[in-house]
Design a protein around this motif. Structure first.
Motif, PDB file in Angstrom:
ATOM      1  N   TRP A 153      -8.052  97.793  68.665  1.00  0.00           N
ATOM      2  CA  TRP A 153      -7.285  98.415  67.589  1.00  0.00           C
ATOM      3  C   TRP A 153      -8.054  98.378  66.270  1.00  0.00           C
ATOM      4  O   TRP A 153      -7.831  99.243  65.400  1.00  0.00           O
ATOM      5  CB  TRP A 153      -5.926  97.730  67.441  1.00  0.00           C
ATOM      6  CG  TRP A 153      -5.027  98.009  68.604  1.00  0.00           C
ATOM      7  CD1 TRP A 153      -4.694  97.171  69.618  1.00  0.00           C
ATOM      8  CD2 TRP A 153      -4.374  99.254  68.873  1.00  0.00           C
ATOM      9  NE1 TRP A 153      -3.865  97.796  70.511  1.00  0.00           N
ATOM     10  CE2 TRP A 153      -3.642  99.079  70.083  1.00  0.00           C
ATOM     11  CE3 TRP A 153      -4.322 100.484  68.219  1.00  0.00           C
ATOM     12  CZ2 TRP A 153      -2.879 100.099  70.638  1.00  0.00           C
ATOM     13  CZ3 TRP A 153      -3.558 101.513  68.765  1.00  0.00           C
ATOM     14  CH2 TRP A 153      -2.849 101.318  69.961  1.00  0.00           C
TER      15      TRP A 153
ATOM     16  N   SER B 192      -8.846 101.659  64.060  1.00  0.00           N
ATOM     17  CA  SER B 192      -8.620 101.728  62.625  1.00  0.00           C
ATOM     18  C   SER B 192      -9.870 102.234  61.898  1.00  0.00           C
ATOM     19  O   SER B 192      -9.781 103.089  61.003  1.00  0.00           O
ATOM     20  CB  SER B 192      -8.239 100.344  62.102  1.00  0.00           C
ATOM     21  OG  SER B 192      -8.104 100.348  60.708  1.00  0.00           O
TER      22      SER B 192
ATOM     23  N   ALA C  21      -4.647 103.917  59.801  1.00  0.00           N
ATOM     24  CA  ALA C  21      -5.664 102.854  59.865  1.00  0.00           C
ATOM     25  C   ALA C  21      -5.009 101.473  59.713  1.00  0.00           C
ATOM     26  O   ALA C  21      -5.297 100.547  60.492  1.00  0.00           O
ATOM     27  CB  ALA C  21      -6.711 103.073  58.786  1.00  0.00           C
TER      28      ALA C  21
ATOM     29  N   CYS D 209      -2.907 100.623  62.923  1.00  0.00           N
ATOM     30  CA  CYS D 209      -3.726 100.180  64.065  1.00  0.00           C
ATOM     31  C   CYS D 209      -4.210  98.754  63.872  1.00  0.00           C
ATOM     32  O   CYS D 209      -4.165  97.935  64.804  1.00  0.00           O
ATOM     33  CB  CYS D 209      -4.913 101.126  64.245  1.00  0.00           C
ATOM     34  SG  CYS D 209      -4.476 102.783  64.818  1.00  0.00           S
ATOM     35  N   PHE D 210      -4.664  98.439  62.654  1.00  0.00           N
ATOM     36  CA  PHE D 210      -5.155  97.088  62.400  1.00  0.00           C
ATOM     37  C   PHE D 210      -4.032  96.058  62.542  1.00  0.00           C
ATOM     38  O   PHE D 210      -4.223  95.000  63.168  1.00  0.00           O
ATOM     39  CB  PHE D 210      -5.773  97.026  61.000  1.00  0.00           C
ATOM     40  CG  PHE D 210      -6.197  95.647  60.596  1.00  0.00           C
ATOM     41  CD1 PHE D 210      -7.371  95.088  61.095  1.00  0.00           C
ATOM     42  CD2 PHE D 210      -5.424  94.897  59.720  1.00  0.00           C
ATOM     43  CE1 PHE D 210      -7.767  93.803  60.732  1.00  0.00           C
ATOM     44  CE2 PHE D 210      -5.807  93.622  59.352  1.00  0.00           C
ATOM     45  CZ  PHE D 210      -6.979  93.073  59.848  1.00  0.00           C
TER      46      PHE D 210
END
Length: 248
Positions: free
Chosen positions: A101, A105, A145, A148-149
Motif C-alpha cells: 500500500w 500511495s 495517496a 492507501c498509506f
C-alpha cells in the motif's frame, strides 16, 4: 380432589433428603384454598439446613478449600504457548501489506496527471465514473495517496498489536506477588513485562468456550491473550491466583 392434595402426615413433619434437613415454615394445608369450581395453590417455602449442605458438598469435593501455597520459593511457569512460526508468518504478511500500500500511495502521487474533463461532451453522462472524474486534481490525488498509506499502516498496526498481546509464557514470580507476561515480538524477540498481581484481572473463566482467554492489566489499553491451544502447566495455581476477577 383428594388426589391433588398433599398427604397431611408428610407435609406436617420434617424429613431428611441427602443430608438436607427440610421442614415447612408454616402449616402447608393453609396455603391450599378449595372452592367448588377451582383449586388455588400457593407454593410452600422450605428451609434447608446449611450443615447438611456443607457436609454434602465436602463429601463431593466441591466445598473443600484450596490448599495452595502462593508464597513461591522460585519462579513458576503457569502457562506456555510456543508457536513462533505462526507469528513470524503473520508479521511477514503485515509488512508485505504495508509496503504494497506504500507503493500504491507513491504511484498515486507520481503518476496521476491533472487532465481536464470536458463535461459538455454529448455522451458525458454515459461514460464510466473514472472517466468522468479528474483523479489528477489535488483533492483526489492526495486523498487516494493518504488513504492507501493509512490502510497499510492500519494492517501493520493490527498485526503488531496482536503479536505483542499474545502471551508466550506466563510466569508467577518468586514470592507470588508479581506475574511476568512474556509475549511475542514483531521481529522474533520476546518482550517481558512484570506486573503486580493486584493489577491483573481475568475477564472470563478458563473453562469458557472462547478460543483465547483475555487478561486485563491495569494501565494497558488492550487485553493480553492466552491461546487455549497452549498448555496450562499449573492449572490449580493459575485458577487460584491469576484467573481471578479484580477491581483495577
Amino acid at each position: 380432589m383428594n388426589r391433588l392434595l398433599f398427604n397431611r402426615s408428610i407435609l406436617n413433619s420434617s424429613f431428611l433428603v441427602r443430608n438436607y434437613t427440610v421442614k415447612p415454615l408454616t402449616p402447608p394445608l393453609r396455603n391450599i384454598v378449595k372452592e367448588p369450581s377451582r383449586l388455588i395453590y400457593k407454593p410452600i417455602v422450605y428451609t434447608f439446613s446449611t450443615n447438611g449442605l456443607k457436609q454434602f458438598c465436602r463429601s463431593n469435593g466441591s466445598y473443600a478449600p484450596l490448599n495452595i501455597d502462593t508464597n513461591l520459593a522460585k519462579d513458576v511457569i503457569v502457562f506456555k504457548y510456543n508457536n513462533p512460526r505462526y507469528f513470524k508468518m503473520m508479521n511477514i504478511f503485515g509488512l508485505a501489506q504495508f509496503f504494497f500500500w506504500l507503493i500504491c500511495s507513491e504511484f498515486t502521487l507520481s503518476n496521476l496527471r491533472n487532465t481536464p474533463i470536458n463535461e459538455g461532451a454529448p455522451n458525458f453522462a454515459d461514460l464510466p465514473l473514472y472517466l468522468r472524474v479528474n483523479l489528477g486534481e489535488n483533492k483526489y490525488k492526495y486523498g487516494l495517496a493518504i488513504g492507501c498509506f493509512m490502510f497499510g499502516l492500519v494492517i501493520l498496526g493490527f498485526v503488531w498489536t496482536f503479536t505483542l498481546r499474545n502471551v508466550r509464557y506466563l510466569i508467577l514470580r518468586k514470592g507470588g506477588n508479581k506475574v511476568a507476561f512474556v509475549t511475542y515480538g514483531p521481529f522474533g524477540t520476546n518482550r517481558i513485562i512484570d506486573v503486580p498481581l493486584n493489577c491483573v484481572s481475568a475477564v472470563t473463566a478458563r473453562e469458557s468456550g472462547a478460543s483465547s482467554l483475555p487478561i486485563k492489566v491495569k494501565s494497558k489499553r488492550f487485553h493480553y491473550l492466552l491461546d487455549k491451544q497452549g498448555e496450562f502447566t499449573n492449572p490449580k495455581l493459575f485458577d487460584h491466583v491469576i484467573n481471578v476477577k479484580r477491581r483495577i
